[in-house]
Design an enzyme around this catalytic site. Structure first.
Site, PDB file in Angstrom:
ATOM      1  N   ASP A   1       0.661  -1.043  -0.017  1.00 33.09           N
ATOM      2  CA  ASP A   1       0.079  -0.038  -0.040  1.00 33.09           C
ATOM      3  C   ASP A   1       0.851   1.002  -0.274  1.00 33.09           C
ATOM      4  O   ASP A   1       1.783   1.378   0.271  1.00 33.09           O
ATOM      5  CB  ASP A   1      -1.076   0.160   1.072  1.00 33.09           C
ATOM      6  CG  ASP A   1      -2.023  -0.954   1.492  1.00 33.09           C
ATOM      7  OD1 ASP A   1      -2.118  -1.636  -0.094  1.00 33.09           O
ATOM      8  OD2 ASP A   1      -2.637  -0.786   1.944  1.00 33.09           O
TER       9      ASP A   1
ATOM     10  N   ASP B   1     -15.166  -2.918  -1.076  1.00 31.19           N
ATOM     11  CA  ASP B   1     -14.948  -2.986  -0.341  1.00 31.19           C
ATOM     12  C   ASP B   1     -15.948  -2.280   0.960  1.00 31.19           C
ATOM     13  O   ASP B   1     -16.392  -1.540   0.202  1.00 31.19           O
ATOM     14  CB  ASP B   1     -13.815  -1.513  -0.172  1.00 31.19           C
ATOM     15  CG  ASP B   1     -12.489  -1.971  -0.978  1.00 31.19           C
ATOM     16  OD1 ASP B   1     -12.242  -2.522  -1.185  1.00 31.19           O
ATOM     17  OD2 ASP B   1     -12.259  -0.933  -1.798  1.00 31.19           O
TER      18      ASP B   1
END
Length: 253
Positions: free
Chosen positions: A11, A132
């Site tokens: 990330d 998500d």
């Protein structure tokens, strides 16, 4: 049985490799100042794919960590799937042209389903949808907002679109090492024919073994982040467990 892939996560925030807690940018833990070196380490450990997210891009709606992604692509030969800020066709084209193997479309999948369909038509096998969810509802714009759409609803919208995979993340579990949300992920996998990859909460080798149980045969893999960086998961042990399970299934077929 789907071939199970374990994706190590990188990330990116401000050019560095970080992990967030439940998607909170204010709770970013820096694990490496050199994402390309981290990517090379994962490749050397035997991982067959990388999962990369441009966190700044997810919030901005456009790529923000291009230099770091370019460096990762130059550092490894294994395929890379990339998400974060991919909301225009030119962005899809740009990343695929640079060597990204699969792009993940998240927010735009909710706001502009036609964009996903067109991208999947133009680039077969190269488009994934990121779903998500918070409390079963799909979150958008770097998880800063929640929509009224459920994960199952969104997945079914792309049933016939040619999407290569769905990455399902349980936001409540992301970065907190509580274990994968197997029931919710399986429910989505049962609702669609698209391969589903589990994300959020993977905490230990026990989660890997759970993923390899017969009732999880619909799942295409899982993404591991913090547990890998914290040393809670030994890459060799995890990958060996997957190989053994697949060999056993092959022998029993």
């Amino acid at each position: 049985m789907t071939h199970v892939i374990l994706f190590p996560a990188i990330d990116l925030k401000e050019g560095r490799c970080v992990r967030l807690v439940q998607g909170d940018m204010a709770q970013a833990i820096v694990f490496s100042d050199d994402p390309a070196a981290q990517a090379a380490t994962f490749a050397a450990q035997g991982f067959s794919w990388l999962h990369v997210v441009d966190l700044d891009g997810a919030f901005a709606g456009a790529p923000m960590n291009a230099a770091a992604v370019d460096a990762i692509l130059a550092a490894v030969a294994i395929p890379v799937q990339l998400g974060g800020g991919i909301r225009e066709m030119r962005t899809v084209e740009g990343w695929l042209g640079k060597g990204v193997s699969r792009v993940i479309i998240g927010t735009a999948a909710v706001r502009d389903p036609a964009f996903v369909r067109e991208a999947a038509r133009r680039f077969p096998g190269k488009i994934a949808v990121g779903i998500d969810a918070k409390d079963g509802k799909v979150a958008v714009e770097g998880w800063a907002k929640t929509s009224t759409v459920t994960a199952d609803e969104l997945g079914r919208r792309f049933e016939d679109a040619g999407v290569a995979a769905i990455i399902y993340t349980d936001i409540a579990r992301d970065g907190v090492l509580k274990g994968l949300n197997i029931p919710m992920t399986l429910a989505l996998a049962q609702a669609v024919s698209i391969p589903v990859i589990a994300s959020g909460g993977l905490a230990s080798i026990a989660d890997i073994h759970r993923l390899l149980e017969p009732d999880c045969a619909l799942l295409a893999g899982a993404i591991t982040g913090r547990a890998l960086y914290d040393g809670r998961i030994d890459p060799r042990e995890a990958l060996a467990a997957i190989r053994r399970a697949e060999q056993a299934r092959g022998a029993g077929a």
